[in-house]
Enzyme design. Structure first.
Site, PDB file in Angstrom:
ATOM      1  N   TYR A 112     -13.706   4.131 -68.556  1.00 25.95           N
ATOM      2  CA  TYR A 112     -15.114   3.756 -68.765  1.00 25.95           C
ATOM      3  C   TYR A 112     -15.208   2.711 -69.883  1.00 25.95           C
ATOM      4  CZ  TYR A 112     -20.149   4.406 -69.719  1.00 25.95           C
ATOM      5  OH  TYR A 112     -21.506   4.214 -69.908  1.00 25.95           O
TER       6      TYR A 112
ATOM      7  N   ASP B 126     -32.251  12.377 -71.284  1.00 22.49           N
ATOM      8  CA  ASP B 126     -33.037  12.277 -70.042  1.00 22.49           C
ATOM      9  C   ASP B 126     -32.446  11.291 -69.046  1.00 22.49           C
ATOM     10  OD1 ASP B 126     -34.884  14.137 -70.912  1.00 22.49           O
ATOM     11  OD2 ASP B 126     -36.124  12.622 -71.895  1.00 22.49           O
ATOM     12  N   THR B 127     -31.130  11.206 -68.982  1.00 22.18           N
ATOM     13  CA  THR B 127     -30.471  10.354 -67.987  1.00 22.18           C
ATOM     14  C   THR B 127     -29.558  11.235 -67.138  1.00 22.18           C
ATOM     15  OG1 THR B 127     -28.639   9.935 -69.523  1.00 22.18           O
ATOM     16  CG2 THR B 127     -30.428   8.320 -69.506  1.00 22.18           C
TER      17      THR B 127
HETATM   18  P1  NAD Z   1     -28.122   7.736 -64.517  1.00 20.14           P
HETATM   19  O1  NAD Z   1     -27.061   8.532 -63.839  1.00 20.14           O
HETATM   20  O2  NAD Z   1     -29.458   8.356 -64.714  1.00 20.14           O
HETATM   21  O3  NAD Z   1     -28.321   6.340 -63.793  1.00 20.14           O
HETATM   22  C1  NAD Z   1     -27.291   5.659 -63.119  1.00 20.14           C
HETATM   23  C2  NAD Z   1     -27.854   5.179 -61.794  1.00 20.14           C
HETATM   24  O4  NAD Z   1     -26.857   4.377 -61.152  1.00 20.14           O
HETATM   25  C3  NAD Z   1     -28.169   6.370 -60.857  1.00 20.14           C
HETATM   26  O5  NAD Z   1     -29.481   6.245 -60.333  1.00 20.14           O
HETATM   27  C4  NAD Z   1     -27.103   6.249 -59.779  1.00 20.14           C
HETATM   28  O6  NAD Z   1     -27.531   6.713 -58.500  1.00 20.14           O
HETATM   29  C5  NAD Z   1     -26.847   4.734 -59.789  1.00 20.14           C
HETATM   30  N1  NAD Z   1     -25.574   4.401 -59.171  1.00 20.14           N
HETATM   31  C6  NAD Z   1     -24.355   4.977 -59.368  1.00 20.14           C
HETATM   32  N2  NAD Z   1     -23.449   4.398 -58.548  1.00 20.14           N
HETATM   33  C7  NAD Z   1     -24.105   3.440 -57.843  1.00 20.14           C
HETATM   34  C8  NAD Z   1     -23.726   2.513 -56.841  1.00 20.14           C
HETATM   35  N3  NAD Z   1     -22.456   2.454 -56.380  1.00 20.14           N
HETATM   36  N4  NAD Z   1     -24.662   1.667 -56.347  1.00 20.14           N
HETATM   37  C9  NAD Z   1     -25.944   1.715 -56.789  1.00 20.14           C
HETATM   38  N5  NAD Z   1     -26.373   2.574 -57.720  1.00 20.14           N
HETATM   39  C10 NAD Z   1     -25.461   3.439 -58.239  1.00 20.14           C
HETATM   40  O7  NAD Z   1     -27.493   7.366 -65.933  1.00 20.14           O
HETATM   41  P2  NAD Z   1     -27.958   6.291 -67.009  1.00 20.14           P
HETATM   42  O8  NAD Z   1     -27.479   6.792 -68.293  1.00 20.14           O
HETATM   43  O9  NAD Z   1     -29.386   5.932 -66.878  1.00 20.14           O
HETATM   44  O10 NAD Z   1     -27.021   5.062 -66.635  1.00 20.14           O
HETATM   45  C11 NAD Z   1     -27.493   3.720 -66.537  1.00 20.14           C
HETATM   46  C12 NAD Z   1     -26.492   2.782 -67.189  1.00 20.14           C
HETATM   47  O11 NAD Z   1     -26.495   3.024 -68.595  1.00 20.14           O
HETATM   48  C13 NAD Z   1     -25.052   2.965 -66.725  1.00 20.14           C
HETATM   49  O12 NAD Z   1     -24.466   1.705 -66.515  1.00 20.14           O
HETATM   50  C14 NAD Z   1     -24.401   3.669 -67.882  1.00 20.14           C
HETATM   51  O13 NAD Z   1     -23.021   3.401 -67.955  1.00 20.14           O
HETATM   52  C15 NAD Z   1     -25.156   3.074 -69.047  1.00 20.14           C
HETATM   53  N6  NAD Z   1     -25.090   3.863 -70.276  1.00 20.14           N
HETATM   54  C16 NAD Z   1     -25.665   5.094 -70.362  1.00 20.14           C
HETATM   55  C17 NAD Z   1     -25.581   5.802 -71.547  1.00 20.14           C
HETATM   56  C18 NAD Z   1     -26.202   7.150 -71.720  1.00 20.14           C
HETATM   57  O14 NAD Z   1     -26.027   7.755 -72.778  1.00 20.14           O
HETATM   58  N7  NAD Z   1     -26.932   7.684 -70.758  1.00 20.14           N
HETATM   59  C19 NAD Z   1     -24.914   5.244 -72.648  1.00 20.14           C
HETATM   60  C20 NAD Z   1     -24.345   3.999 -72.519  1.00 20.14           C
HETATM   61  C21 NAD Z   1     -24.455   3.299 -71.343  1.00 20.14           C
END
Ligand code: NAD
Length: 262
Positions: free
Chosen positions: A149, A184-185
């Site tokens: 990751y 909330d993610t």
């Molecule tokens: P989340 O799981 O709520 O959202 C991720 C979304 O991506 C989901 O709706 C999922 O269905 C979609 N997804 C996954 N694979 C996919 C694909 N092949 N095609 C299309 N959509 C796809 O989680 P989130 O935290 O909101 O994640 C959003 C972004 O934020 C991600 O890139 C994640 O790496 C990044 N991020 C999140 C955090 C955190 O703490 N939540 C921290 C750093 C970065």
């Protein structure tokens, strides 16, 4: 004067940070297209009420990306904003990672951004546009527990900077936001639910981020969405190639209170 319609695409827009971004962009007057592999009835109904378009789009599928972008460009003939948000976690030591798991993580978190940029950039010319990639604090300061990751997100930061340089001539700005940990993610909720002690694990996430610890709360999806809206706006017209950490200081270094050898 007639209002200028702006088109925005958000991948992974049906949940968490993506959904908060979609809703905030719609509040700002964007014509928003959310692509995702799944959506809840609740999110679909919130989107329908606000005129937000949802399309099934697996970002690992080149044709589905082409379809999402060409549909989103129909209203105005162009794309103004692309948010590469779809992402998956991968918490495993490198020795335990199967080649297919590497591909899943790198294809979703990195290759998808290459493909969306490949097809969206021509739709941003000649007026220009904005691309915002959702990277992670893991892309700034690698972590021991999730090397694949971390690699995917560090490479996304590198892609952001390279494309920012390459496409400055097109007036296309490319920036990234490096969140974490965000409550909330889907991603964080799944990690909390899988923990042996979910309450203690959630607290450890708060404690890992100096400002979250001081405020005793997690970072919210809307706090990430607000940075995306800013990076898309007129106010950030001279900003490109940046990686904005919204992680409460987590990626800065050793937080206060941790004993360190001098
Ligand atoms: P989340 O799981 O709520 O959202 C991720 C979304 O991506 C989901 O709706 C999922 O269905 C979609 N997804 C996954 N694979 C996919 C694909 N092949 N095609 C299309 N959509 C796809 O989680 P989130 O935290 O909101 O994640 C959003 C972004 O934020 C991600 O890139 C994640 O790496 C990044 N991020 C999140 C955090 C955190 O703490 N939540 C921290 C750093 C970065």
């Amino acid at each position: 004067m007639a209002e200028i319609l702006k088109s925005a695409i958000v991948t992974g827009g049906a949940s968490g940070i993506g959904e908060a971004t979609v809703l905030m962009l719609a509040e700002q007057g964007y014509h928003v297209w959310a692509g995702d592999i799944q959506i809840t009835d609740e999110s679909q109904s919130a989107f329908t009420k606000r005129g937000i378009q949802f399309r099934h789009c697996d970002v690992r599928n080149e044709q589905q990306i082409i379809d999402l972008i060409s549909n989103a460009a129909k209203a105005t003939g162009r794309i103004d904003l692309l948010v590469n948000n779809a992402g998956v976690g991968m918490v495993k030591a490198i020795t335990d990672v199967a080649a297919e798991e590497w591909d899943l993580c790198l294809d979703t978190n990195l290759k998808a951004a290459f493909l969306t940029c490949k097809y969206a950039i021509p739709r941003m010319r000649p007026a220009g546009g904005s691309i915002v990639n959702i990277a992670s604090n893991a892309g700034l300061l690698p972590r021991a527990h999730d090397p694949v990751y971390s690699i995917s997100k560090a490479a996304l930061v590198a892609l952001t900077k390279s494309l920012a340089l390459c496409h400055s001539v097109d007036k296309i700005r490319v920036n990234c936001v490096c969140p974490g940990p965000v409550g909330d993610t889907g991603m964080i909720n799944a990690d909390i639910a899988a923990a042996a002690d979910p309450v203690a694990f959630r607290q450890s996430l708060i404690d890992a981020s100096p400002l979250a610890r001081a405020a005793q709360r997690m970072i919210s999806p809307r706090e990430i969405a607000a940075a995306v809206v800013y990076l898309a706006s007129e106010q950030s017209q001279m900003i490109t190639g940046t990686a904005i950490a919204i992680d409460g200081g987590k990626s800065l270094g050793v937080p206060p209170g941790v004993p360190t050898p001098q």
